[in-house]
Design a protein around this motif. Structure first.
Motif, PDB file in Angstrom:
ATOM      1  N   GLY A 395       0.814  -1.212   0.000  1.00 36.44           N
ATOM      2  CA  GLY A 395       0.000   0.000   0.000  1.00 36.44           C
ATOM      3  C   GLY A 395       0.848   1.262   0.000  1.00 36.44           C
ATOM      4  O   GLY A 395       0.421   2.312   0.492  1.00 36.44           O
ATOM      5  N   ARG A 396       2.065   1.198  -0.584  1.00 39.40           N
ATOM      6  CA  ARG A 396       2.942   2.365  -0.600  1.00 39.40           C
ATOM      7  C   ARG A 396       3.015   2.949  -2.013  1.00 39.40           C
ATOM      8  O   ARG A 396       2.427   2.406  -2.947  1.00 39.40           O
ATOM      9  N   THR A 397       3.730   4.032  -2.192  1.00 42.91           N
ATOM     10  CA  THR A 397       3.785   4.693  -3.480  1.00 42.91           C
ATOM     11  C   THR A 397       5.208   5.162  -3.783  1.00 42.91           C
ATOM     12  O   THR A 397       6.120   4.976  -2.946  1.00 42.91           O
ATOM     13  N   ILE A 398       5.389   5.738  -4.958  1.00 44.60           N
ATOM     14  CA  ILE A 398       6.689   6.286  -5.368  1.00 44.60           C
ATOM     15  C   ILE A 398       6.399   7.659  -5.962  1.00 44.60           C
ATOM     16  O   ILE A 398       5.616   7.749  -6.932  1.00 44.60           O
ATOM     17  N   PRO A 399       6.944   8.736  -5.404  1.00 50.21           N
ATOM     18  CA  PRO A 399       6.614  10.068  -5.934  1.00 50.21           C
ATOM     19  C   PRO A 399       6.934  10.154  -7.427  1.00 50.21           C
ATOM     20  O   PRO A 399       8.041   9.809  -7.862  1.00 50.21           O
ATOM     21  N   ALA A 400       5.967  10.642  -8.210  1.00 53.11           N
ATOM     22  CA  ALA A 400       6.117  10.665  -9.663  1.00 53.11           C
ATOM     23  C   ALA A 400       7.295  11.533 -10.084  1.00 53.11           C
ATOM     24  O   ALA A 400       8.025  11.190 -11.026  1.00 53.11           O
ATOM     25  N   ASP A 401       7.505  12.647  -9.393  1.00 56.51           N
ATOM     26  CA  ASP A 401       8.564  13.571  -9.829  1.00 56.51           C
ATOM     27  C   ASP A 401       9.955  12.967  -9.629  1.00 56.51           C
ATOM     28  O   ASP A 401      10.896  13.335 -10.324  1.00 56.51           O
ATOM     29  N   LEU A 402      10.085  12.011  -8.728  1.00 55.24           N
ATOM     30  CA  LEU A 402      11.396  11.388  -8.499  1.00 55.24           C
ATOM     31  C   LEU A 402      11.593  10.148  -9.383  1.00 55.24           C
ATOM     32  O   LEU A 402      12.724   9.776  -9.714  1.00 55.24           O
ATOM     33  N   ALA A 403      10.475   9.512  -9.759  1.00 48.72           N
ATOM     34  CA  ALA A 403      10.560   8.220 -10.461  1.00 48.72           C
ATOM     35  C   ALA A 403      11.183   8.336 -11.846  1.00 48.72           C
ATOM     36  O   ALA A 403      11.745   7.368 -12.366  1.00 48.72           O
ATOM     37  N   ALA A 404      11.069   9.511 -12.468  1.00 49.51           N
ATOM     38  CA  ALA A 404      11.494   9.629 -13.863  1.00 49.51           C
ATOM     39  C   ALA A 404      13.001   9.465 -14.048  1.00 49.51           C
ATOM     40  O   ALA A 404      13.458   9.112 -15.134  1.00 49.51           O
ATOM     41  N   ASP A 405      13.783   9.704 -13.008  1.00 51.46           N
ATOM     42  CA  ASP A 405      15.242   9.609 -13.135  1.00 51.46           C
ATOM     43  C   ASP A 405      15.667   8.133 -13.128  1.00 51.46           C
ATOM     44  O   ASP A 405      15.774   7.500 -12.073  1.00 51.46           O
ATOM     45  N   LEU A 410      14.627   2.574  -8.138  1.00 52.50           N
ATOM     46  CA  LEU A 410      13.286   2.827  -7.588  1.00 52.50           C
ATOM     47  C   LEU A 410      13.184   2.433  -6.116  1.00 52.50           C
ATOM     48  O   LEU A 410      12.427   3.021  -5.357  1.00 52.50           O
ATOM     49  N   LYS A 411      13.980   1.421  -5.763  1.00 57.63           N
ATOM     50  CA  LYS A 411      13.870   0.848  -4.419  1.00 57.63           C
ATOM     51  C   LYS A 411      13.967   1.907  -3.323  1.00 57.63           C
ATOM     52  O   LYS A 411      13.223   1.875  -2.336  1.00 57.63           O
ATOM     53  N   GLY A 412      14.868   2.875  -3.541  1.00 62.58           N
ATOM     54  CA  GLY A 412      15.079   3.893  -2.502  1.00 62.58           C
ATOM     55  C   GLY A 412      14.036   4.989  -2.519  1.00 62.58           C
ATOM     56  O   GLY A 412      14.078   5.891  -1.676  1.00 62.58           O
ATOM     57  N   LEU A 413      13.085   4.928  -3.441  1.00 62.46           N
ATOM     58  CA  LEU A 413      12.115   6.025  -3.588  1.00 62.46           C
ATOM     59  C   LEU A 413      10.737   5.690  -3.017  1.00 62.46           C
ATOM     60  O   LEU A 413       9.839   6.524  -3.024  1.00 62.46           O
ATOM     61  N   VAL A 414      10.571   4.448  -2.536  1.00 64.10           N
ATOM     62  CA  VAL A 414       9.246   4.020  -2.060  1.00 64.10           C
ATOM     63  C   VAL A 414       8.920   4.700  -0.736  1.00 64.10           C
ATOM     64  O   VAL A 414       9.739   4.705   0.188  1.00 64.10           O
ATOM     65  N   VAL A 415       7.737   5.299  -0.669  1.00 62.79           N
ATOM     66  CA  VAL A 415       7.308   5.991   0.564  1.00 62.79           C
ATOM     67  C   VAL A 415       5.876   5.586   0.902  1.00 62.79           C
ATOM     68  O   VAL A 415       5.152   5.033   0.069  1.00 62.79           O
ATOM     69  N   ASP A 416       5.466   5.897   2.146  1.00 64.31           N
ATOM     70  CA  ASP A 416       4.065   5.658   2.516  1.00 64.31           C
ATOM     71  C   ASP A 416       3.171   6.597   1.724  1.00 64.31           C
ATOM     72  O   ASP A 416       3.584   7.710   1.374  1.00 64.31           O
ATOM     73  N   ARG A 417       1.953   6.138   1.469  1.00 66.37           N
ATOM     74  CA  ARG A 417       1.004   7.025   0.787  1.00 66.37           C
ATOM     75  C   ARG A 417       0.593   8.149   1.720  1.00 66.37           C
ATOM     76  O   ARG A 417       0.470   7.928   2.939  1.00 66.37           O
ATOM     77  N   PRO A 418       0.288   9.335   1.161  1.00 70.46           N
ATOM     78  CA  PRO A 418      -0.271  10.396   2.008  1.00 70.46           C
ATOM     79  C   PRO A 418      -1.541   9.862   2.674  1.00 70.46           C
ATOM     80  O   PRO A 418      -2.317   9.141   2.036  1.00 70.46           O
ATOM     81  N   ARG A 419      -1.751  10.240   3.946  1.00 73.13           N
ATOM     82  CA  ARG A 419      -2.854   9.669   4.726  1.00 73.13           C
ATOM     83  C   ARG A 419      -4.222   9.780   4.047  1.00 73.13           C
ATOM     84  O   ARG A 419      -4.961   8.813   3.953  1.00 73.13           O
ATOM     85  N   ALA A 420      -4.529  10.988   3.530  1.00 72.83           N
ATOM     86  CA  ALA A 420      -5.857  11.216   2.956  1.00 72.83           C
ATOM     87  C   ALA A 420      -6.125  10.241   1.814  1.00 72.83           C
ATOM     88  O   ALA A 420      -7.257   9.859   1.565  1.00 72.83           O
ATOM     89  N   ILE A 421      -5.048   9.796   1.131  1.00 75.63           N
ATOM     90  CA  ILE A 421      -5.236   8.925  -0.022  1.00 75.63           C
ATOM     91  C   ILE A 421      -5.290   7.468   0.401  1.00 75.63           C
ATOM     92  O   ILE A 421      -6.082   6.686  -0.103  1.00 75.63           O
ATOM     93  N   SER A 422      -4.466   7.093   1.376  1.00 78.66           N
ATOM     94  CA  SER A 422      -4.429   5.680   1.747  1.00 78.66           C
ATOM     95  C   SER A 422      -5.673   5.282   2.556  1.00 78.66           C
ATOM     96  O   SER A 422      -6.015   4.128   2.639  1.00 78.66           O
ATOM     97  N   ALA A 423      -6.365   6.286   3.149  1.00 73.66           N
ATOM     98  CA  ALA A 423      -7.509   5.954   4.006  1.00 73.66           C
ATOM     99  C   ALA A 423      -8.646   5.372   3.188  1.00 73.66           C
ATOM    100  O   ALA A 423      -8.777   5.629   2.041  1.00 73.66           O
TER     101      ALA A 423
END
Ligand code: FAD
Length: 423
Positions: A395-405, A410-423
């Motif tokens: 249930g995590r995400t990867i910020p789009a602006d960082l993924a393009a590089d 990618l492994k180091g770019l995975v973060v928790d989803r913002p609360r409002a979205i993951s709820a």
């Protein structure tokens, strides 16, 4: 004579049906299991039919999932060349009943599972029944296609979906002149973003396959009962001594509709693989189900991963063990030396991020909806596929602006989803 209503009857002996039987035993079920399939072969893998088998790198025997003695060891009564033509349930709340085979035998059961898959969609045009016009769903189709390919020079594939493109790649690699015809304006149009469609068009053209997009077929031409050409909607005729019609799958719904199960382009099941009838489960390509990652609407997922995961859940449901489908959908397609791996479901995306240069034939495309990662297509990029699959599962995400590089793993770019979205 009607056998007693005991044990489980599984109708459809393929990926989902075999998994369901296996899972019942793994979950400790000791009751009789009858696994009925109308093909003459024991359960086998379909994916190689358009890949290694068609290319002559695999034989039929190597596709079988299990050796004959395994079924006996597991006390699974495998009935091949047996078609179930009717099912009668004992009542509105009961999963027990009687199934009738084409030869008139009656099989009683206490629990019922439908894993009947689908049939290749046919094209109904003048000349459709000419010798040399083929579909590809079963081993017998693949054998006919493989035999036909050996003698063919001009091959036309109708439909630029996964199966059509895999078969086209195999035929091109075998030295045939292959033309893919599709009514849509891009390849794999229902499954991937335009950037991936364009990549596959160019990659296949580089390998020698021709394409006619935005082109319909109006008839098949023939001589002495054999196909000789495919007439297109611009009036031209493509020469053809072998045609593969690869225009999708239709779920087999006749048994489900007979017993009154809710159907909507597939047998409707819930997250626990239960149909609208309590006590009857269904799994695999014959079903439509709630989006496994919480997206909107029902989805039909035609993949090995889905057939296996849903059959596992269906087995648990039959035994009254709470279980739900939340597995991340994934899929693969091998076309020539290009391995596509897809994680998640991209329907409804509003943004894509391309990592790497498609011309290098190793890149990935990440799909986002409302800023949240929902899927990825990875072409010869297994690491990106693995990272996205895991992130979606957690249930995590990867910020789009960082993924393009593409230089940043990618492994180091995975973060928790913002609360409002993951709820
Ligand atoms: C050529 C090809 C290539 C593929 N490649 C890939 C791939 O690369 N990756 C991937 O993930 N997936 C791939 N797939 C899809 C994958 O094989 C399917 O999703 C999977 O086989 C679904 O399994 P299933 O058991 O639900 O249905 P099926 O495999 O369709 O099996 C259903 C079985 O039920 C039997 N049956 C139906 N009705 C009755 C009846 N009334 N009585 C008795 N038996 C009955 C049928 O004969 C059939 O054997 C491919 C499929 C094909 C055809």
């Amino acid at each position: 004579m009607v056998s007693t209503r005991s044990g489980t009857l599984i109708v459809g002996a393929s990926q989902a049906g075999l998994q369901l039987a296996t899972s019942l035993r793994e979950l400790g079920d000791r009751e009789p299991i009858v696994l009925v399939g109308m093909e003459k072969h024991p359960p086998y893998q379909r994916p190689p039919l358009s890949k290694a088998y068609l290319a002559g790198r695999a034989d039929a025997q190597s596709l079988h999932f299990r050796k004959p003695e395994w079924y006996a060891d597991q006390r699974i009564d495998l009935r091949l060349s047996t078609k179930i033509v009717a099912i009668r349930l004992d009542g509105p709340d009961s999963g027990s009943g009687v199934a009738t085979t084409e030869s008139g035998e009656e099989l009683g059961f206490a629990r019922l599972a439908l894993t009947v898959g689908g049939r290749a969609r046919r094209i109904h045009l003048p000349g459709s029944d000419l010798e040399g016009v083929k579909v590809l769903r079963h081993l017998r189709n693949a054998k006919e296609l493989r035999d036909g390919l050996a003698a063919a020079e001009e091959v036309v594939v109708i439909g630029g979906g996964f199966i059509g493109l895999e078969a086209a790649a195999a035929a091109t690699a075998a030295g045939k002149h292959v033309t893919v015809v599709d009514i849509g304006d891009r390849l794999l149009g229902r499954a991937v973003a335009p950037v991936v469609s364009d990549f596959y068009l160019h990659a296949h053209q580089r390998r020698g396959t021709d394409f006619r997009l935005e082109t319909g077929v109006t008839a098949f031409e023939g001589a002495t009962g054999r196909v000789t050409g495919v007439r297109l909607d611009d009036g031209s005729v493509l020469p053809a001594d072998l045609v593969l019609v690869g225009i999708g799958l239709e779920s087999r719904l006749e048994l489900a509709e007979d017993v009154g199960l809710a159907c909507d382009g597939g047998i409707v099941v819930d997250a626990a693989a239960r149909t609208s009838h309590p006590g009857v489960v269904a799994a695999g390509d014959c079903t439509v189900m709630p989006h496994p990652l919480g997206g909107r609407g029902r989805v039909r997922i035609e993949s090995v991963q889905n057939a296996v995961a849903q059959a596992q859940v269906a087995a648990a449901s039959l035994l009254g063990i709470p279980s739900e489908m939340h597995a991340v959908p994934w899929f693969w397609s091998d076309q020539a030396d290009l391995k596509l791996q897809i994680a998640g479901l991209s329907h409804g995306f509003d943004q894509v991020v391309v990592r790497g240069d498609p011309e290098s034939e190793s890149f990935s495309v990440l799909y986002y909806a409302g800023g949240v990662l929902i899927a990825a297509d990875a072409v010869n990029a297994p690491r990106d596929f693995m990272v996205v699959r895991k992130a979606l599962g957690e249930g995590r995400t990867i910020p789009a602006d960082l993924a393009a590089d593409a230089g940043t793993p990618l492994k180091g770019l995975v973060v928790d989803r913002p609360r409002a979205i993951s709820a």
